[in-house]
Write an enzyme that holds these catalytic residues in place. Structure first.
Site, PDB file in Angstrom:
ATOM      1  CE1 TYR A   1      40.065  24.459  57.866  1.00 37.63           C
ATOM      2  CE2 TYR A   1      41.459  23.574  59.693  1.00 37.63           C
ATOM      3  CZ  TYR A   1      40.427  24.489  59.174  1.00 37.63           C
ATOM      4  OH  TYR A   1      39.876  25.174  60.170  1.00 37.63           O
TER       5      TYR A   1
ATOM      6  CE  LYS B   1      41.957  27.781  58.275  1.00 38.39           C
ATOM      7  NZ  LYS B   1      41.149  29.001  58.330  1.00 38.39           N
TER       8      LYS B   1
END
Ligand code: NAD
Length: 264
Positions: free
Chosen positions: A167, A171
């Site tokens: 993740y 990002k």
């Protein structure tokens, strides 16, 4: 206890995007729903896209109930064909795509030795592949229009979150993508920015963080967590004209948690 400087009615009330067509991905829940409702309230016509069509329909119905215009669309952002069909659908229905909010995202958390290839691939396909897919087709239309605003939803996790290597990688990549794309499309009157939310109370965080929300509050300089409305206000600012001289930036909206750790 939430310390608010202003009520939500007082915030950003002059920001308008009348006659603009806004596409929001992952708009069936959480932050995306909040963004779609706020952009519609500010005068935009909304394309409410989500992999879950029922959820997209529910958000679109809320927009209709508040007097706005919205088209629900089933779209898996990880699919090139879905992304193409979503942007084509927006152009057919409304004639332009003025604002794209790349919000759809998922988390599949594990420390790296326990992270499966499926967990890695799924998060990259949706969080990063989805941004690429939707942007590719939207930016083609925006270049023809010689105008457009793209807002990518990154995360405070771009600084690194324990157990979220997949993740966090996506990002962080969104921050780089935002900067590079801003260079490419600026001459066509298209602005590209990102928002890095801190902890926002949504179904995603309730599923991943659960009861430790109180711990988050203690480590936040403002001693609170955010709501989808906090992100929606920032998106509206970046989609509206008062931010016309801002591009390639990533705005942290996280109650100060991106500054660093509290001393305890
Ligand atoms: N909640 C937070 O604290 C937080 C913090 C930082 C960043 N974010 C980011 O904000 C965005 C929204 O998060 P949220 O908390 O509202 O999550 P959420 O799970 O509440 O909502 C996500 C929505 O995206 C949809 N979705 C999932 N996969 C999709 C796909 N492949 N194609 C299209 N739609 C898809 C889901 O159906 C859901 O409606 C994500 O990109 C997330 O990474 C959230």
């Amino acid at each position: 206890m939430r310390h608010r400087l202003e009520t939500s009615e007082e915030r950003g009330k002059d920001l308008r995007i009348d006659d603009k067509v806004a596409v929001v991905t992952g708009a069936g829940s959480g932050i995306g729903e909040g963004i779609a409702l706020r952009l519609a309230e500010a005068g935009g016509a909304l394309v409410v896209a989500d992999i879950d069509l029922d959820a997209a329909r529910a958000t679109a119905a809320k927009i209709s109930d508040q007097g706005g215009e919205a088209m629900p669309v089933a779209c898996n952002v990880a699919s090139t064909e879905d992304a193409r069909a979503m942007i084509d659908g927006a152009l057919n229905r409304f004639g332009s795509v003025d604002v794209l909010v790349n919000n759809a995202g998922i988390a599949r958390d594990a420390i790296v030795p326990k992270m499966t290839e499926e967990m890695w691939d799924a998060v990259l396909a949706v969080n990063l592949g989805g941004v690429f897919n939707c942007t590719k087709f939207a930016v083609t239309a925006m270049k023809r229009q010689c105008s457009g605003r793209i807002v990518n939803i990154s995360s405070r996790a771009y600084l690194g979150n324990y157990g979220q290597a997949n993740y966090s990688a996506t990002k962080g990549a969104i921050v780089g993508f935002t900067r590079a794309l801003a260079l490419e499309v600026g001459p066509f009157g298209i602005r590209v920015n990102a928002i890095a939310p801190g902890y926002i109370d949504t179904p995603m965080t309730r599923a991943t963080v659960g009861d430790s929300v109180e711990q988050y509050k203690l480590t936040s300089p403002l001693r609170t967590v955010g709501s989808p409305a906090d992100i929606a206000e920032a998106v509206l600012f970046l989609a509206a004209s008062p931010s016309d001289y801002i591009t390639g930036e990533t705005l942290s909206v996280g109650g100060g948690r991106s500054i660093g750790q509290q001393p305890f």
